[in-house]
Write a protein that holds these residues in place. Structure first.
Motif, mmCIF file in Angstrom:
data_model
loop_
_atom_site.group_PDB
_atom_site.id
_atom_site.type_symbol
_atom_site.label_atom_id
_atom_site.label_comp_id
_atom_site.label_asym_id
_atom_site.label_seq_id
_atom_site.Cartn_x
_atom_site.Cartn_y
_atom_site.Cartn_z
ATOM 1 N N VAL A 1 -30.304 23.752 13.951
ATOM 2 C CA VAL A 1 -31.521 24.283 13.349
ATOM 3 C C VAL A 1 -32.562 24.492 14.452
ATOM 4 C CG1 VAL A 1 -33.420 23.780 11.772
ATOM 5 C CG2 VAL A 1 -31.086 23.157 11.147
ATOM 6 N N GLU A 2 -33.154 25.681 14.475
ATOM 7 C CA GLU A 2 -34.226 25.974 15.434
ATOM 8 C C GLU A 2 -35.474 26.453 14.711
ATOM 9 O OE1 GLU A 2 -32.796 28.652 18.458
ATOM 10 O OE2 GLU A 2 -31.101 27.342 18.919
ATOM 11 N N ASP A 3 -35.322 27.568 13.994
ATOM 12 C CA ASP A 3 -36.476 28.146 13.296
ATOM 13 C C ASP A 3 -36.005 28.910 12.061
ATOM 14 O OD1 ASP A 3 -35.387 30.533 14.295
ATOM 15 O OD2 ASP A 3 -36.804 30.630 15.953
ATOM 16 N N LYS A 4 -36.960 29.377 11.299
ATOM 17 C CA LYS A 4 -36.658 30.081 10.049
ATOM 18 C C LYS A 4 -35.866 31.373 10.305
ATOM 19 C CE LYS A 4 -38.278 30.682 5.549
ATOM 20 N NZ LYS A 4 -37.641 29.797 4.623
ATOM 21 N N GLN A 5 -36.165 32.058 11.405
ATOM 22 C CA GLN A 5 -35.472 33.313 11.704
ATOM 23 C C GLN A 5 -33.975 33.082 11.927
ATOM 24 O OE1 GLN A 5 -36.606 36.566 11.562
ATOM 25 N NE2 GLN A 5 -34.409 36.936 11.745
ATOM 26 N N LYS A 6 -33.627 32.038 12.662
ATOM 27 C CA LYS A 6 -32.210 31.733 12.894
ATOM 28 C C LYS A 6 -31.521 31.417 11.569
ATOM 29 C CE LYS A 6 -29.094 28.957 15.706
ATOM 30 N NZ LYS A 6 -28.987 27.917 16.730
ATOM 31 N N HIS A 7 -32.214 30.689 10.711
ATOM 32 C CA HIS A 7 -31.679 30.355 9.390
ATOM 33 C C HIS A 7 -31.386 31.641 8.601
ATOM 34 C CE1 HIS A 7 -31.076 27.500 6.099
ATOM 35 N NE2 HIS A 7 -31.687 28.371 5.319
ATOM 36 N N GLN A 8 -32.306 32.590 8.639
ATOM 37 C CA GLN A 8 -32.122 33.870 7.941
ATOM 38 C C GLN A 8 -30.953 34.648 8.541
ATOM 39 O OE1 GLN A 8 -34.146 32.996 5.134
ATOM 40 N NE2 GLN A 8 -33.844 35.195 5.081
ATOM 41 N N ASP A 9 -30.840 34.636 9.884
ATOM 42 C CA ASP A 9 -29.747 35.348 10.550
ATOM 43 C C ASP A 9 -28.391 34.782 10.135
ATOM 44 O OD1 ASP A 9 -31.664 36.870 11.858
ATOM 45 O OD2 ASP A 9 -31.547 35.715 13.729
ATOM 46 N N VAL A 10 -28.295 33.462 10.029
ATOM 47 C CA VAL A 10 -27.047 32.825 9.617
ATOM 48 C C VAL A 10 -26.729 33.182 8.169
ATOM 49 C CG1 VAL A 10 -25.930 30.599 9.158
ATOM 50 C CG2 VAL A 10 -27.164 30.946 11.303
ATOM 51 N N LYS A 11 -27.726 33.171 7.295
ATOM 52 C CA LYS A 11 -27.495 33.537 5.892
ATOM 53 C C LYS A 11 -26.994 34.974 5.774
ATOM 54 C CE LYS A 11 -30.685 32.590 2.918
ATOM 55 N NZ LYS A 11 -31.967 32.295 2.251
ATOM 56 N N GLU A 12 -27.538 35.872 6.586
ATOM 57 C CA GLU A 12 -27.100 37.263 6.575
ATOM 58 C C GLU A 12 -25.644 37.370 7.059
ATOM 59 O OE1 GLU A 12 -28.412 41.134 9.063
ATOM 60 O OE2 GLU A 12 -30.049 40.049 8.076
ATOM 61 N N LEU B 1 -29.290 19.054 12.494
ATOM 62 C CA LEU B 1 -30.737 19.016 12.300
ATOM 63 C C LEU B 1 -31.361 18.086 13.338
ATOM 64 C CD1 LEU B 1 -33.131 19.901 10.529
ATOM 65 C CD2 LEU B 1 -32.660 17.924 9.078
ATOM 66 N N PRO B 2 -31.941 18.647 14.407
ATOM 67 C CA PRO B 2 -32.574 17.803 15.424
ATOM 68 C C PRO B 2 -33.841 17.130 14.875
ATOM 69 C CG PRO B 2 -32.276 20.060 16.215
ATOM 70 C CD PRO B 2 -31.977 20.050 14.751
ATOM 71 N N LEU B 3 -34.278 16.106 15.567
ATOM 72 C CA LEU B 3 -35.527 15.436 15.197
ATOM 73 C C LEU B 3 -36.680 16.429 15.248
ATOM 74 C CD1 LEU B 3 -35.099 12.146 17.258
ATOM 75 C CD2 LEU B 3 -34.808 12.429 14.791
ATOM 76 N N MET B 4 -37.620 16.263 14.355
ATOM 77 C CA MET B 4 -38.841 17.069 14.318
ATOM 78 C C MET B 4 -38.598 18.539 13.938
ATOM 79 S SD MET B 4 -40.707 14.536 15.082
ATOM 80 C CE MET B 4 -42.358 15.150 15.241
ATOM 81 N N LYS B 5 -37.459 18.842 13.332
ATOM 82 C CA LYS B 5 -37.189 20.197 12.852
ATOM 83 C C LYS B 5 -37.099 20.171 11.343
ATOM 84 C CE LYS B 5 -36.648 22.462 16.734
ATOM 85 N NZ LYS B 5 -37.394 23.625 17.127
ATOM 86 N N GLU B 6 -37.456 21.285 10.725
ATOM 87 C CA GLU B 6 -37.436 21.385 9.265
ATOM 88 C C GLU B 6 -36.103 21.950 8.801
ATOM 89 O OE1 GLU B 6 -39.726 23.906 5.799
ATOM 90 O OE2 GLU B 6 -40.743 23.581 7.704
ATOM 91 N N ASN B 7 -35.544 21.371 7.748
ATOM 92 C CA ASN B 7 -34.318 21.881 7.151
ATOM 93 C C ASN B 7 -34.712 22.887 6.075
ATOM 94 O OD1 ASN B 7 -31.762 22.340 6.283
ATOM 95 N ND2 ASN B 7 -31.310 20.234 5.737
ATOM 96 N N TYR B 8 -34.558 24.161 6.368
ATOM 97 C CA TYR B 8 -34.961 25.222 5.458
ATOM 98 C C TYR B 8 -34.010 25.296 4.271
ATOM 99 C CZ TYR B 8 -37.511 26.369 9.655
ATOM 100 O OH TYR B 8 -38.323 26.287 10.750
#
Length: 161
Positions: free
Chosen positions: A31-42, A60-67
């Motif tokens: 997990v890095e950011d919301k954009q990467k999450h969207q790219d994976v979903k696509e 899920l690294p520390l201090m990152k949000e699980n979208y």
């Protein structure tokens, strides 16, 4: 971690199945950011349109949000004192004999590399890095965005016959 030992010990059959005959696909990413999450979903959507059964695991690294909490995940807390991963989801994922396993990280993550070393996947695909040769059967040279990496992986995998 026990990554080198896992690489030596893993005697799984490795071979690339023609893309149109592949049935199961795994996706592993950090997990890095919301954009990467969207790219994976696509990417998942493209694979499912091609008739593939897709299973996803995220680190899920520390201090990152699980979208969305849409995917199974594991964290540093799942690492034992002895360097083994204790997450049931991660262990099940590494035992699954995927036809293709895509590792979608631009920078290697030791936790994910350990799972790749233990993986029973037939063909592991990731971004090219000289130090990660033993982890992959197919490496993609791509220095752009995560979306660019995914598109390049998808393009070349579809061409496998």
């Amino acid at each position: 971690m026990r990554t080198e030992k896992a690489l030596r010990k893993n005697k799984s059959l490795r071979a690339s199945t023609p893309y149109k005959h592949a049935k199961s696909v795994g996706i592993l990413f950090s997990v890095e950011d919301k954009q990467k999450h969207q790219d994976v979903k696509e990417f998942i959507h493209y694979l499912e349109q091609d008739g593939k059964k897709v299973q996803v695991l995220e680190y899920l690294p520390l201090m990152k949000e699980n979208y969305e909490f849409k995917f199974d995940f594991f964290t540093i807390d799942d690492l034992s004192f002895w360097g083994r991963i204790n997450s049931a989801a991660a262990l099940k994922f590494s035992e699954t004999p995927f036809d293709y396993l895509f590792y979608i990280d631009k920078e290697p993550n030791p936790m994910a590399l350990y799972l790749l070393a233990c993986s029973k996947a037939r063909c592991r695909i990731g971004r090219f890095s000289e130090n990660e040769n033993p982890f992959f059967e197919m490496m993609i040279e791509q220095n752009g965005t995560t979306r660019g990496l995914i598109e390049t992986m998808y393009k070349y995998t579809k061409q496998l016959r």
